[in-house]
Design a protein around this motif. Structure first.
Motif, PDB file in Angstrom:
ATOM      1  N   ILE A  69       0.834  -1.203   0.000  1.00 20.16           N
ATOM      2  CA  ILE A  69       0.000   0.000   0.000  1.00 20.16           C
ATOM      3  C   ILE A  69       0.868   1.251   0.000  1.00 20.16           C
ATOM      4  CG2 ILE A  69      -1.628   1.331   1.396  1.00 20.16           C
ATOM      5  CD1 ILE A  69      -2.845  -1.388   2.204  1.00 20.16           C
ATOM      6  N   VAL A  70       1.904   1.271   0.835  1.00 21.57           N
ATOM      7  CA  VAL A  70       2.763   2.456   0.913  1.00 21.57           C
ATOM      8  C   VAL A  70       3.440   2.730  -0.427  1.00 21.57           C
ATOM      9  CG1 VAL A  70       4.911   3.318   1.909  1.00 21.57           C
ATOM     10  CG2 VAL A  70       3.148   2.376   3.387  1.00 21.57           C
ATOM     11  N   PHE A  71       4.051   1.709  -1.027  1.00 22.23           N
ATOM     12  CA  PHE A  71       4.753   1.932  -2.288  1.00 22.23           C
ATOM     13  C   PHE A  71       3.772   2.197  -3.430  1.00 22.23           C
ATOM     14  CE2 PHE A  71       8.292  -0.319  -0.106  1.00 22.23           C
ATOM     15  CZ  PHE A  71       9.187   0.737  -0.163  1.00 22.23           C
ATOM     16  N   ASP A  72       2.598   1.619  -3.370  1.00 22.08           N
ATOM     17  CA  ASP A  72       1.597   1.872  -4.396  1.00 22.08           C
ATOM     18  C   ASP A  72       1.129   3.316  -4.341  1.00 22.08           C
ATOM     19  OD1 ASP A  72      -0.011   0.931  -6.517  1.00 22.08           O
ATOM     20  OD2 ASP A  72      -1.737   0.873  -5.165  1.00 22.08           O
ATOM     21  N   ILE A  73       0.885   3.830  -3.158  1.00 21.63           N
ATOM     22  CA  ILE A  73       0.451   5.221  -3.013  1.00 21.63           C
ATOM     23  C   ILE A  73       1.567   6.175  -3.419  1.00 21.63           C
ATOM     24  CG2 ILE A  73      -0.189   6.965  -1.306  1.00 21.63           C
ATOM     25  CD1 ILE A  73      -1.836   4.780   0.069  1.00 21.63           C
ATOM     26  N   GLU A  74       2.800   5.838  -3.131  1.00 18.20           N
ATOM     27  CA  GLU A  74       3.903   6.703  -3.538  1.00 18.20           C
ATOM     28  C   GLU A  74       4.004   6.771  -5.061  1.00 18.20           C
ATOM     29  OE1 GLU A  74       7.274   5.141  -1.503  1.00 18.20           O
ATOM     30  OE2 GLU A  74       6.849   6.275   0.309  1.00 18.20           O
ATOM     31  N   ILE A  75       3.745   5.671  -5.721  1.00 21.39           N
ATOM     32  CA  ILE A  75       3.826   5.665  -7.180  1.00 21.39           C
ATOM     33  C   ILE A  75       2.696   6.495  -7.785  1.00 21.39           C
ATOM     34  CG2 ILE A  75       3.674   4.167  -9.204  1.00 21.39           C
ATOM     35  CD1 ILE A  75       6.352   4.128  -7.661  1.00 21.39           C
ATOM     36  N   ILE A  76       1.554   6.566  -7.109  1.00 18.70           N
ATOM     37  CA  ILE A  76       0.440   7.370  -7.616  1.00 18.70           C
ATOM     38  C   ILE A  76       0.845   8.837  -7.735  1.00 18.70           C
ATOM     39  CG2 ILE A  76      -1.858   8.228  -6.994  1.00 18.70           C
ATOM     40  CD1 ILE A  76      -2.484   5.436  -6.029  1.00 18.70           C
ATOM     41  N   PHE A  77       1.770   9.292  -6.898  1.00 23.94           N
ATOM     42  CA  PHE A  77       2.218  10.681  -6.972  1.00 23.94           C
ATOM     43  C   PHE A  77       2.991  10.981  -8.255  1.00 23.94           C
ATOM     44  CE2 PHE A  77       1.802  10.514  -2.257  1.00 23.94           C
ATOM     45  CZ  PHE A  77       0.808  11.475  -2.175  1.00 23.94           C
ATOM     46  N   LEU A  78       3.382   9.957  -8.998  1.00 24.73           N
ATOM     47  CA  LEU A  78       4.090  10.179 -10.254  1.00 24.73           C
ATOM     48  C   LEU A  78       3.157  10.656 -11.372  1.00 24.73           C
ATOM     49  CD1 LEU A  78       6.480   7.112 -10.331  1.00 24.73           C
ATOM     50  CD2 LEU A  78       7.084   9.474  -9.882  1.00 24.73           C
ATOM     51  N   TYR A  79       1.880  10.318 -11.303  1.00 26.90           N
ATOM     52  CA  TYR A  79       0.957  10.673 -12.381  1.00 26.90           C
ATOM     53  C   TYR A  79       0.776  12.183 -12.550  1.00 26.90           C
ATOM     54  CZ  TYR A  79      -0.097   5.804 -13.165  1.00 26.90           C
ATOM     55  OH  TYR A  79       0.009   4.494 -13.471  1.00 26.90           O
ATOM     56  N   GLY A  92      10.514  20.750 -11.506  1.00 25.05           N
ATOM     57  CA  GLY A  92       9.754  19.505 -11.388  1.00 25.05           C
ATOM     58  C   GLY A  92      10.645  18.289 -11.483  1.00 25.05           C
ATOM     59  N   LEU A  93      11.650  18.364 -12.355  1.00 17.33           N
ATOM     60  CA  LEU A  93      12.576  17.244 -12.505  1.00 17.33           C
ATOM     61  C   LEU A  93      13.373  17.022 -11.222  1.00 17.33           C
ATOM     62  CD1 LEU A  93      13.832  15.093 -14.321  1.00 17.33           C
ATOM     63  CD2 LEU A  93      15.511  16.809 -15.009  1.00 17.33           C
ATOM     64  N   ILE A  94      13.872  18.096 -10.644  1.00 19.88           N
ATOM     65  CA  ILE A  94      14.662  17.976  -9.401  1.00 19.88           C
ATOM     66  C   ILE A  94      13.787  17.453  -8.264  1.00 19.88           C
ATOM     67  CG2 ILE A  94      15.904  19.297  -7.646  1.00 19.88           C
ATOM     68  CD1 ILE A  94      16.920  21.076  -9.958  1.00 19.88           C
ATOM     69  N   GLU A  95      12.576  17.975  -8.146  1.00 24.01           N
ATOM     70  CA  GLU A  95      11.672  17.513  -7.090  1.00 24.01           C
ATOM     71  C   GLU A  95      11.349  16.027  -7.247  1.00 24.01           C
ATOM     72  OE1 GLU A  95      10.464  19.009  -4.348  1.00 24.01           O
ATOM     73  OE2 GLU A  95      11.840  20.627  -4.827  1.00 24.01           O
ATOM     74  N   MET A  96      11.133  15.578  -8.476  1.00 25.76           N
ATOM     75  CA  MET A  96      10.790  14.170  -8.675  1.00 25.76           C
ATOM     76  C   MET A  96      11.994  13.276  -8.445  1.00 25.76           C
ATOM     77  SD  MET A  96       8.368  12.198  -8.896  1.00 25.76           S
ATOM     78  CE  MET A  96       7.161  13.459  -8.996  1.00 25.76           C
ATOM     79  N   VAL A  97      13.186  13.737  -8.781  1.00 28.26           N
ATOM     80  CA  VAL A  97      14.388  12.946  -8.488  1.00 28.26           C
ATOM     81  C   VAL A  97      14.550  12.792  -6.978  1.00 28.26           C
ATOM     82  CG1 VAL A  97      16.902  12.995  -8.585  1.00 28.26           C
ATOM     83  CG2 VAL A  97      15.583  13.435 -10.646  1.00 28.26           C
ATOM     84  N   LEU A  98      14.305  13.859  -6.230  1.00 24.77           N
ATOM     85  CA  LEU A  98      14.367  13.765  -4.762  1.00 24.77           C
ATOM     86  C   LEU A  98      13.294  12.824  -4.222  1.00 24.77           C
ATOM     87  CD1 LEU A  98      15.049  17.487  -3.808  1.00 24.77           C
ATOM     88  CD2 LEU A  98      16.639  15.559  -3.695  1.00 24.77           C
ATOM     89  N   PHE A  99      12.095  12.889  -4.781  1.00 26.90           N
ATOM     90  CA  PHE A  99      11.017  12.009  -4.339  1.00 26.90           C
ATOM     91  C   PHE A  99      11.349  10.551  -4.627  1.00 26.90           C
ATOM     92  CE2 PHE A  99       7.042   9.763  -5.356  1.00 26.90           C
ATOM     93  CZ  PHE A  99       6.443   9.827  -4.111  1.00 26.90           C
ATOM     94  N   ILE A 100      11.820  10.264  -5.828  1.00 33.78           N
ATOM     95  CA  ILE A 100      12.159   8.884  -6.185  1.00 33.78           C
ATOM     96  C   ILE A 100      13.341   8.394  -5.355  1.00 33.78           C
ATOM     97  CG2 ILE A 100      13.032   7.437  -8.059  1.00 33.78           C
ATOM     98  CD1 ILE A 100      11.239   9.010  -9.949  1.00 33.78           C
ATOM     99  N   ALA A 101      14.279   9.268  -5.057  1.00 34.37           N
ATOM    100  CA  ALA A 101      15.401   8.880  -4.194  1.00 34.37           C
ATOM    101  C   ALA A 101      14.900   8.515  -2.799  1.00 34.37           C
ATOM    102  CB  ALA A 101      16.422  10.010  -4.117  1.00 34.37           C
ATOM    103  N   THR A 102      13.944   9.273  -2.277  1.00 32.26           N
ATOM    104  CA  THR A 102      13.369   8.947  -0.970  1.00 32.26           C
ATOM    105  C   THR A 102      12.671   7.599  -1.004  1.00 32.26           C
ATOM    106  OG1 THR A 102      13.016  11.301  -0.610  1.00 32.26           O
ATOM    107  CG2 THR A 102      11.844   9.801   0.832  1.00 32.26           C
ATOM    108  N   VAL A 103      11.911   7.344  -2.056  1.00 28.91           N
ATOM    109  CA  VAL A 103      11.233   6.048  -2.191  1.00 28.91           C
ATOM    110  C   VAL A 103      12.265   4.934  -2.302  1.00 28.91           C
ATOM    111  CG1 VAL A 103       9.744   4.676  -3.702  1.00 28.91           C
ATOM    112  CG2 VAL A 103       9.157   7.040  -3.198  1.00 28.91           C
ATOM    113  N   PHE A 104      13.337   5.164  -3.042  1.00 31.84           N
ATOM    114  CA  PHE A 104      14.377   4.150  -3.190  1.00 31.84           C
ATOM    115  C   PHE A 104      15.074   3.863  -1.861  1.00 31.84           C
ATOM    116  CE2 PHE A 104      18.732   2.806  -4.179  1.00 31.84           C
ATOM    117  CZ  PHE A 104      18.431   1.628  -4.838  1.00 31.84           C
TER     118      PHE A 104
END
Length: 119
Positions: A69-79, A92-104
């Motif tokens: 559930i946690v990882f699924d909801i995090e992926i929804i933020f990519l849309y 937006g690119l920098i923010e998403m790289v930081l977000f994906i790094a946090t998820v990773f």
């Protein structure tokens, strides 16, 4: 009410289809009931009796479900990011790289702790 008439008609047709399918299968289908057909099926394994309360499940099942559930909801933020990518440009690119790094980092932590192993 005029724009809702097609939706109402579709709902009525769906209800008629479901009712017709159930009635047809009850009338046409075979009626050979025996103990083996009425018994529960557990993928070819003989069913085992369960306690009245349903028994206990290992905590690992719940942890795996919560991780999904946690990882699924995090992926929804990519849309929304993908939809508005052109208007956000470099920010937006920098923010998403930081977000994906946090998820990773969270994924690596869970993997290292053994949260993804089934044994």
């Amino acid at each position: 009410m005029h724009p809702y008439v097609p939706i109402l008609i579709l709902g009525i047709l769906a209800t008629i289809f479901v009712a017709g399918t159930l009635v047809t299968s009850a009338v046409v289908g075979p009626k050979r009931y025996n103990r083996a057909k009425l018994d529960s099926y557990e993928c070819g394994i003989e069913p085992t009796p369960q306690p009245v309360g349903g028994g206990r499940f290992p905590v690992k099942y719940y942890i795996t479900a919560m991780l999904f559930i946690v990882f699924d909801i995090e992926i929804i933020f990519l849309y929304p990011w993908a939809v508005a990518f052109d208007s956000m440009a470099l920010f937006g690119l920098i923010e998403m790289v930081l977000f994906i790094a946090t998820v990773f980092v969270a994924y690596a932590y869970v993997w290292r702790r053994g949260g993804l192993e089934w044994d």
